[in-house]
Design an enzyme around this catalytic site. Sequence first.
Site, PDB file in Angstrom:
ATOM      1  CB  THR A 322       0.261 -21.382  15.252  1.00 54.90           C
ATOM      2  OG1 THR A 322      -1.163 -21.261  15.117  1.00 54.90           O
ATOM      3  CG2 THR A 322       0.608 -21.830  16.663  1.00 54.90           C
ATOM      4  CD  GLU A 323       2.731 -21.960  10.721  1.00 50.97           C
ATOM      5  OE1 GLU A 323       3.416 -22.848  10.189  1.00 50.97           O
ATOM      6  OE2 GLU A 323       2.984 -21.485  11.844  1.00 50.97           O
ATOM      7  CB  ALA A 324      -2.980 -22.775  12.193  1.00 46.90           C
ATOM      8  N   GLY A 325      -3.480 -19.474  12.696  1.00 46.13           N
ATOM      9  CA  GLY A 325      -4.452 -18.457  13.077  1.00 46.13           C
ATOM     10  C   GLY A 325      -4.529 -18.159  14.555  1.00 46.13           C
ATOM     11  CB  THR A 349      -4.978 -19.869   7.773  1.00 46.35           C
ATOM     12  OG1 THR A 349      -5.450 -20.891   8.664  1.00 46.35           O
ATOM     13  CG2 THR A 349      -3.509 -20.101   7.483  1.00 46.35           C
TER      14      THR A 349
END
Length: 645
Positions: A322-325, A349
Site C-alpha cells: 500500500t502507498e501508506a508504507g 510513506t
Amino acid sequence: MVDKVVSLEDAVAVIKDGDTVCVSGFVGIGTPEALVRGLADRYRDQAEPRDLSLLFAAAPGDGKDAGLNRLAQDGLVKRAIGGHWSLVPRLGKMAVENRIAAYNLPLGCISQLYREIAGGKPGMFSKVGLNTFVDPRHIGGAINELSTEKLVELKDLDGEEWLFYRSIPIDVAFIRGTTADKYGNITMEREALTLDMLSIAQAAKNSGGLVIAQVERLAAEGSMNPREVVVAGNFVDCVVVADPSEHMQTYDTTYNHAFTGRLKGVVDELPPMPFSDRKIIARRAAMELPINGVVNLGIGMPEGVGAVANEEEILDHITLTTEAGVLGGVPQSGLDFGAAINANSVTQTNQMFDFYDGGGLDLACLGMAEVDAKGNVNVSRFKDRFAGAGGFINISQNARKLIFVGTFTARGLRIECPDGTMQITQEGTMQKFIPEVEQVTFNGEYAAQQGQEVLYITERCVLRLTEAGLELAEVAPGIDIERDILAHMAFRPIINSPKIMDPALFADKPMKLRNSLINVKMEDRLTYDETTNTVFINLAGTSINTKADLDEHYTVMHRFFGDLGKKVNIISNFDGRVIAPKLRGLYADFQAELETQYFLKAARYTTSAFLRQKMGQDLKARKLQPHIFETAKEAAAYIRDQDQA
C-alpha cells in the site's frame, strides 16, 4: 528539560490567525483526532483562529464528520492543499463551492515534499503529474477560481520536462504517536503505520513552526528504547494525551495486534468473494498478477483482486503493498485501508513513494470512473463531487504494468452467467466510456508514448492501450460486440479480431488459477511464432532447486527445439526465476548448449538486477554475449533490431 505534556486546550491555543497547519493521517490511521477536534471546538467557541491553511497528504477523515471534516467551518479555513479528498467531503464541499482556495496535488508528492521543506529546500522536482490536471498546462492542481497561487511549475532540465512542486512552510504540525515521555520523545508501537510523522515534525521545526503530538499514554523518564523513538523530543513542542475514544488504531478498529506485527493474524480462513460482476473483473485482473512480483491494489474494486488471489491460493506468491508504507501481508479495506495483516515491513510513506516513483511496482491495479478514446482516465473530479487523486497519479504513471478495473456501465447494471457465458439482464444507466473525461487523472497518450502496458478490464470485455488509442482485446462469451459494447460507448475502439475471455471467469466455482500461473508444465511455457521465427519462453516464477528439476528442463527444451528442426530466435522471461546456487554452473552450461545448438539470437529479461548480473557473468564465462534486459519490450526490440540489421 521542560515538561512538554499539556492540556488539549493549551496546545491548540498557540495556533494563530493565518497559520499553515499540517495534519498527519491516512484515513483514520495516525490521524490526531483529539487535536483536530480541539481546534474545531476552539473556533466554534471563540471564533479563532481564522483563515488557516491546511496541508495534508492522505485525507485524514472518515467520509462523514471525523478528522478534517471537523474543520469545515466558514472563517476557520482559508486554503487547503491535499492529496486525497474523498474522505473529507465537508471540506471538499467548501472547495467546490468556492468558499475556500483549494488544491489537489499527488499524495506521494506532498509526502515527499515534507522532506524538502525539512531540508530548507525551495521545492521538489518530479515527473509525477506531467500531462495530468496537476500539470500547469492544465490547471496546476487548482480546484476552483479562488486558487490562483502557482504551487506547481513546468521546468526544462537538459531537454526533459519536469514539474517543480514549491515548498510550503509549516507553522503548526499535528502528529500522532503511541507513547511519549515528558520531554516529547514519541514512539509508535501501537500504530498501524508510521506515515510521515518524522518528516512533518522536522518540516515544521525547520520552518520555525510548532509541533504538537497526540499520544495515548506516557512513559517514565529514561524508560524509552531510543531505537523505538520515531520522533525525537527535540522536534516536539508539546504533547497531549488523548482519550482512548479519540485514539483508535483506525476509524474501524480500536486495536488489532496483527496491524502492528505483534502477532500473526489468520488469513487463510477469509470467506470467498461472492460471485458477481465485481468478482468476474477481479478474476480477470488476477490473471495478470506477476508471480513473485510487487503489486499495488487501489481502494474499492481493486481490493477484490487480493480476495481472489487468496481464494485461488496464489497470494503467497505475490507481494502486495500500500502507498501508506506497507510491503507484504494482506492489505485491509474500508476504514482500515492502509493497514495490513502480517506485513513484511512498514516504512514511511515518502519512502514507499520513492520506491513506486522509481519503477519498483511490477503491477498496479486501480479503479476507473471515466475513460475516453485516448485512454485517459478520470477518478478525481465529477462536476460537484470531488474525490482527489490520492496516490493514483504516482502509482499509475510509474508501474511497469497497469490495470484499470471497473464495470462497463454504472447505476443499475445486472448480469447473469449461464453455462460459462454472460448475459446483460439490465444495462447500467451511466456510461463510463465517454467522449472526453472531465479531468485527466491518467493520461493515456503519455503512457503509450512511454511504452507502458495498460489494460482496462470490465465484466464484458478487456481493452488495451495502444499508441493509436484503445483496442478491444477480449470479449466475454455470449456478449455481442455491437449490442452490448459499442452501443454503450461514446467512441469506437480499434477492433482487430478480439479474443474470447476465459469461460472459467463466468462460473461460480474456483478457477484453479494456481495451475495456470504457477503449476504450469514446462512444455506449455514455450510458444513459437512462425512469422518472426521466435520462441517465447515463459520461465516466470519457476525454480530449479534439484538436479531432477534441471533434468526435466533439459529434456523438455531439447525435445521442443529438436522438433522444430531449425535454429530460431528466443525471448525468455526470467522474472521470479530461482536457481539454486549449487546448480548455477550446470544450468549455465545447459544454457550455452542450447544457444550453440538451437538459437540464432537470444534475449532474456528480468526485473531482478541481481539475476541479470549473475546470469550475465555465467554466460560471459562461456563466451556467450549476455543480452539480458529489464523488460520484455527491450528484449523484443533487440531481436527486431538485429533482424533488421
